[in-house]
Design a protein around this motif. Sequence first.
Motif, PDB file in Angstrom:
ATOM      1  N   GLU A  36       0.823  -1.212   0.000  1.00 22.99           N
ATOM      2  CA  GLU A  36       0.000   0.000   0.000  1.00 22.99           C
ATOM      3  C   GLU A  36       0.858   1.264   0.000  1.00 22.99           C
ATOM      4  O   GLU A  36       0.629   2.183  -0.788  1.00 22.99           O
ATOM      5  CB  GLU A  36      -0.933   0.022   1.208  1.00 22.99           C
ATOM      6  CG  GLU A  36      -1.725   1.308   1.246  1.00 22.99           C
ATOM      7  CD  GLU A  36      -2.856   1.284   2.247  1.00 22.99           C
ATOM      8  OE1 GLU A  36      -3.234   0.180   2.704  1.00 22.99           O
ATOM      9  OE2 GLU A  36      -3.366   2.379   2.580  1.00 22.99           O
ATOM     10  N   THR A  37       1.842   1.287   0.882  1.00 20.77           N
ATOM     11  CA  THR A  37       2.706   2.466   0.941  1.00 20.77           C
ATOM     12  C   THR A  37       3.407   2.702  -0.392  1.00 20.77           C
ATOM     13  O   THR A  37       3.520   3.832  -0.863  1.00 20.77           O
ATOM     14  CB  THR A  37       3.752   2.304   2.059  1.00 20.77           C
ATOM     15  OG1 THR A  37       3.076   2.176   3.303  1.00 20.77           O
ATOM     16  CG2 THR A  37       4.689   3.507   2.112  1.00 20.77           C
ATOM     17  N   GLY A  38       3.851   1.616  -0.988  1.00 19.66           N
ATOM     18  CA  GLY A  38       4.512   1.737  -2.279  1.00 19.66           C
ATOM     19  C   GLY A  38       3.575   2.300  -3.338  1.00 19.66           C
ATOM     20  O   GLY A  38       3.911   3.249  -4.056  1.00 19.66           O
ATOM     21  N   VAL A  39       2.404   1.717  -3.418  1.00 22.83           N
ATOM     22  CA  VAL A  39       1.433   2.147  -4.417  1.00 22.83           C
ATOM     23  C   VAL A  39       1.052   3.609  -4.176  1.00 22.83           C
ATOM     24  O   VAL A  39       0.919   4.413  -5.111  1.00 22.83           O
ATOM     25  CB  VAL A  39       0.177   1.256  -4.375  1.00 22.83           C
ATOM     26  CG1 VAL A  39      -0.936   1.850  -5.218  1.00 22.83           C
ATOM     27  CG2 VAL A  39       0.523  -0.152  -4.868  1.00 22.83           C
ATOM     28  N   ARG A  40       0.929   3.954  -2.914  1.00 23.86           N
ATOM     29  CA  ARG A  40       0.584   5.328  -2.562  1.00 23.86           C
ATOM     30  C   ARG A  40       1.664   6.286  -3.082  1.00 23.86           C
ATOM     31  O   ARG A  40       1.369   7.353  -3.616  1.00 23.86           O
ATOM     32  CB  ARG A  40       0.451   5.436  -1.036  1.00 23.86           C
ATOM     33  CG  ARG A  40      -0.324   6.637  -0.549  1.00 23.86           C
ATOM     34  CD  ARG A  40      -0.674   6.493   0.921  1.00 23.86           C
ATOM     35  NE  ARG A  40      -1.720   5.516   1.153  1.00 23.86           N
ATOM     36  CZ  ARG A  40      -3.035   5.780   1.015  1.00 23.86           C
ATOM     37  NH1 ARG A  40      -3.436   6.988   0.650  1.00 23.86           N
ATOM     38  NH2 ARG A  40      -3.932   4.845   1.242  1.00 23.86           N
ATOM     39  N   ALA A  41       2.909   5.856  -2.939  1.00 22.65           N
ATOM     40  CA  ALA A  41       4.008   6.702  -3.424  1.00 22.65           C
ATOM     41  C   ALA A  41       3.929   6.869  -4.942  1.00 22.65           C
ATOM     42  O   ALA A  41       4.099   7.969  -5.479  1.00 22.65           O
ATOM     43  CB  ALA A  41       5.349   6.099  -3.030  1.00 22.65           C
ATOM     44  N   LEU A  61       8.749  -5.094   4.559  1.00 18.87           N
ATOM     45  CA  LEU A  61       9.565  -4.369   3.588  1.00 18.87           C
ATOM     46  C   LEU A  61       8.701  -3.358   2.851  1.00 18.87           C
ATOM     47  O   LEU A  61       7.611  -3.686   2.411  1.00 18.87           O
ATOM     48  CB  LEU A  61      10.103  -5.354   2.562  1.00 18.87           C
ATOM     49  CG  LEU A  61      11.599  -5.277   2.404  1.00 18.87           C
ATOM     50  CD1 LEU A  61      12.211  -6.317   3.319  1.00 18.87           C
ATOM     51  CD2 LEU A  61      11.977  -5.510   0.978  1.00 18.87           C
ATOM     52  N   THR A  62       9.224  -2.180   2.686  1.00 11.22           N
ATOM     53  CA  THR A  62       8.455  -1.163   1.975  1.00 11.22           C
ATOM     54  C   THR A  62       9.111  -0.824   0.639  1.00 11.22           C
ATOM     55  O   THR A  62      10.293  -0.519   0.603  1.00 11.22           O
ATOM     56  CB  THR A  62       8.346   0.118   2.828  1.00 11.22           C
ATOM     57  OG1 THR A  62       7.797  -0.223   4.091  1.00 11.22           O
ATOM     58  CG2 THR A  62       7.460   1.139   2.140  1.00 11.22           C
ATOM     59  N   PRO A  63       8.334  -0.907  -0.422  1.00 12.52           N
ATOM     60  CA  PRO A  63       8.866  -0.571  -1.743  1.00 12.52           C
ATOM     61  C   PRO A  63       9.154   0.929  -1.828  1.00 12.52           C
ATOM     62  O   PRO A  63       8.595   1.720  -1.071  1.00 12.52           O
ATOM     63  CB  PRO A  63       7.714  -0.932  -2.685  1.00 12.52           C
ATOM     64  CG  PRO A  63       6.801  -1.799  -1.888  1.00 12.52           C
ATOM     65  CD  PRO A  63       6.936  -1.350  -0.477  1.00 12.52           C
ATOM     66  N   LYS A  64      10.028   1.267  -2.743  1.00 11.22           N
ATOM     67  CA  LYS A  64      10.381   2.687  -2.937  1.00 11.22           C
ATOM     68  C   LYS A  64      10.123   3.063  -4.385  1.00 11.22           C
ATOM     69  O   LYS A  64      10.475   2.312  -5.297  1.00 11.22           O
ATOM     70  CB  LYS A  64      11.866   2.904  -2.642  1.00 11.22           C
ATOM     71  CG  LYS A  64      12.295   2.543  -1.238  1.00 11.22           C
ATOM     72  CD  LYS A  64      12.391   3.774  -0.355  1.00 11.22           C
ATOM     73  CE  LYS A  64      12.825   3.400   1.057  1.00 11.22           C
ATOM     74  NZ  LYS A  64      11.783   2.647   1.800  1.00 11.22           N
ATOM     75  N   LEU A  65       9.578   4.224  -4.577  1.00 15.98           N
ATOM     76  CA  LEU A  65       9.339   4.680  -5.941  1.00 15.98           C
ATOM     77  C   LEU A  65      10.655   4.918  -6.668  1.00 15.98           C
ATOM     78  O   LEU A  65      11.562   5.546  -6.126  1.00 15.98           O
ATOM     79  CB  LEU A  65       8.526   5.982  -5.927  1.00 15.98           C
ATOM     80  CG  LEU A  65       8.205   6.551  -7.311  1.00 15.98           C
ATOM     81  CD1 LEU A  65       7.288   5.619  -8.085  1.00 15.98           C
ATOM     82  CD2 LEU A  65       7.583   7.936  -7.190  1.00 15.98           C
ATOM     83  N   LEU A  66      10.735   4.406  -7.853  1.00 13.78           N
ATOM     84  CA  LEU A  66      11.945   4.580  -8.659  1.00 13.78           C
ATOM     85  C   LEU A  66      11.554   5.288  -9.948  1.00 13.78           C
ATOM     86  O   LEU A  66      11.004   4.672 -10.862  1.00 13.78           O
ATOM     87  CB  LEU A  66      12.539   3.201  -8.950  1.00 13.78           C
ATOM     88  CG  LEU A  66      13.796   3.131  -9.807  1.00 13.78           C
ATOM     89  CD1 LEU A  66      14.922   3.967  -9.220  1.00 13.78           C
ATOM     90  CD2 LEU A  66      14.247   1.673  -9.949  1.00 13.78           C
TER      91      LEU A  66
END
Lengths: 337, 337
Positions: A172-177, A327-332
């Motif tokens: 969710e956090t990743g998608v939000r980013a 683990l939290t994804p990061k926007l690239l």
Amino acid sequence: MVEKNGTTSAPAGRRVTLRDVARAAGVSHQTVSRAINSKGEIDPETQRRVLEVARQLRYRPSRFGRGLVRPDVVTIGLIVPDVVNPFYPEFIAGVIEAADGREWQVVVASTENDRARELALLRSLGQQVDALVGYVSHTDAELEPYVAGVPLVIVDRGLDSETYALVRVDTETGVRAGLGHLVERGHRHIGLIDCVTTGHPDVRRRTLLDLAHTHGLPVDEECIIVGEQSMAGGGRAFETLRAARPELTAVLAFNDLVAIGAFQAARRLGVAVPTECALVGHDGLSIGELLDPPLTTIHLDKRRIGELAVRQLDQLLVGELPRPEVLTPKLLVRGTT
Amino acid sequence: MVEKNGTTSAPAGRRVTLRDVARAAGVSHQTVSRAINSKGEIDPETQRRVLEVARQLRYRPSRFGRGLVRPDVVTIGLIVPDVVNPFYPEFIAGVIEAADGREWQVVVASTENDRARELALLRSLGQQVDALVGYVSHTDAELEPYVAGVPLVIVDRGLDSETYALVRVDTETGVRAGLGHLVERGHRHIGLIDCVTTGHPDVRRRTLLDLAHTHGLPVDEECIIVGEQSMAGGGRAFETLRAARPELTAVLAFNDLVAIGAFQAARRLGVAVPTECALVGHDGLSIGELLDPPLTTIHLDKRRIGELAVRQLDQLLVGELPRPEVLTPKLLVRGTT
DNA sequence: TTGTAAGCGTTATCAG
DNA sequence: CTGATAACGCTTACAA
């Protein structure tokens, strides 16, 4: 010098054992053991002779016999949906690397995206290893009879667990980013190519709808299409979506594979990326860099997931259920936005 | 109902055995065995009770104990240079699939392109498995002390072997097809980005030189550059090659990874592919399709290599040294020629 | 230095 | 249906 055939040299169908070698060499099986393991405490000449006989007899120590007496080699079973999908090799590499650091072995098995096979593997592999790690789609209740008492680390299943160790991904956090980034760039008409997943809530859909609500974006159900989870599926979905909603200026894809399919479809349709339509993937596969422009994506450290899964095992193997790792994804941001 | 702590329930550090369960359930260990394996021949009620006790004690059968009595599960060790390099997952998938069909297990290990590690793995893994399959760079003589008597299938090593089973790749024929294709299209100034390999003769170089000789092409040593085996290496090599020999109208790359690097370098340099410079890769990775235009390549069926390796084991495991299997790559014309 | 005896955890055999 | 007893192949004491 040659023994009577079958007496001491070639045992029928049986495998050659320590005693066979001992008999052939005219020593006790213990002496053979010493020779094989170079335990010192043995006459160099005797050792040489015994080793020679062992070689002739093609003797190989049994891992079972050994394991019984000194059960040191930890073996873990690794279950993935598909070895070839470029997402998993990195994860597998992470697991193997972490395992290797502990001198553990890794048995790799693939479910081929077959849920029944997943259960079958869980059971059969579980009997042969000390612990399991896997991308697993079933619920705890469904797993129970198959996993029985085997220590298991479940990776990125959207559900919590009271029984098994977890490595969670904060999708969710990743998608939000990713979506936030699109909104910042002024996109209001945002579409989503989603995919069905088992054991996973619809994170991307929910997050998009939520964000649309917050920002008052004109996003409705028709901006969301569910496609097959593959490049081809992404291509088809993009075409459909584009036909239904030509006003979309940005699309979030379920993952990079789907995004790449969409990218290629866009090219076919003559839709310029990112100027006419921005595109955001998910997973951060390195192949996204091969597109021109390279794919912007919500990046997940897949190798690290593997490491964390193994780390969970450290505790699991001493009988403790560890807290989930997250683990939290990061926007690239690359070139498609 | 609760036993005195430590008496029958939780054995000190030891693992829980069949006998522990037997004691706790007040039956013989044999009855426990029957219960665990659902061998029939047991009162359903007794079985239920025993199973319950086993669960409480967190009993798990030992694979070693089992293996000793009925050594059926074949385990093979698979050694690859790198799990992440997109070449290998397909090969691994082929091995796993073929192994799975035989109900064999596959332990995967990676040398990380480290030759010393290769030998170390050969030895350590070899002790834990029934046979080995691997991309191995050492000579037979070098391998001997590490592999000892373990059945081994060597994949695509440029050398023959009297001792080990082989899956060979007829690289020369493939390269010849790729170069022939370029010549047919009228290319005369053909360059090569080669890479150093261990345990391999310089097939690409030799074939190019030979072909140049046959057709009277203006190819000399300066048309051949040796670069690092990676995308970055391919990029650098292309730049250097281009600077040294701007008249080249076509380049053969050591493999697709190198070719992709070269492709991107060409784009940076403003060299149009294929019009100004054609490009041929090797391996037939599917990621080559992501380029625009997609990469022409000498395609190798990597999955099949894995299958063939396992097939070699069928004979090797019954004590016969099979004849080498040979695979020939096929030219796959896509867009860069 | 070498051999003997015991035990690792499991299953198979054969009485009871 | 259940329980002794004997392997399975190996290593670790301990005795010779």
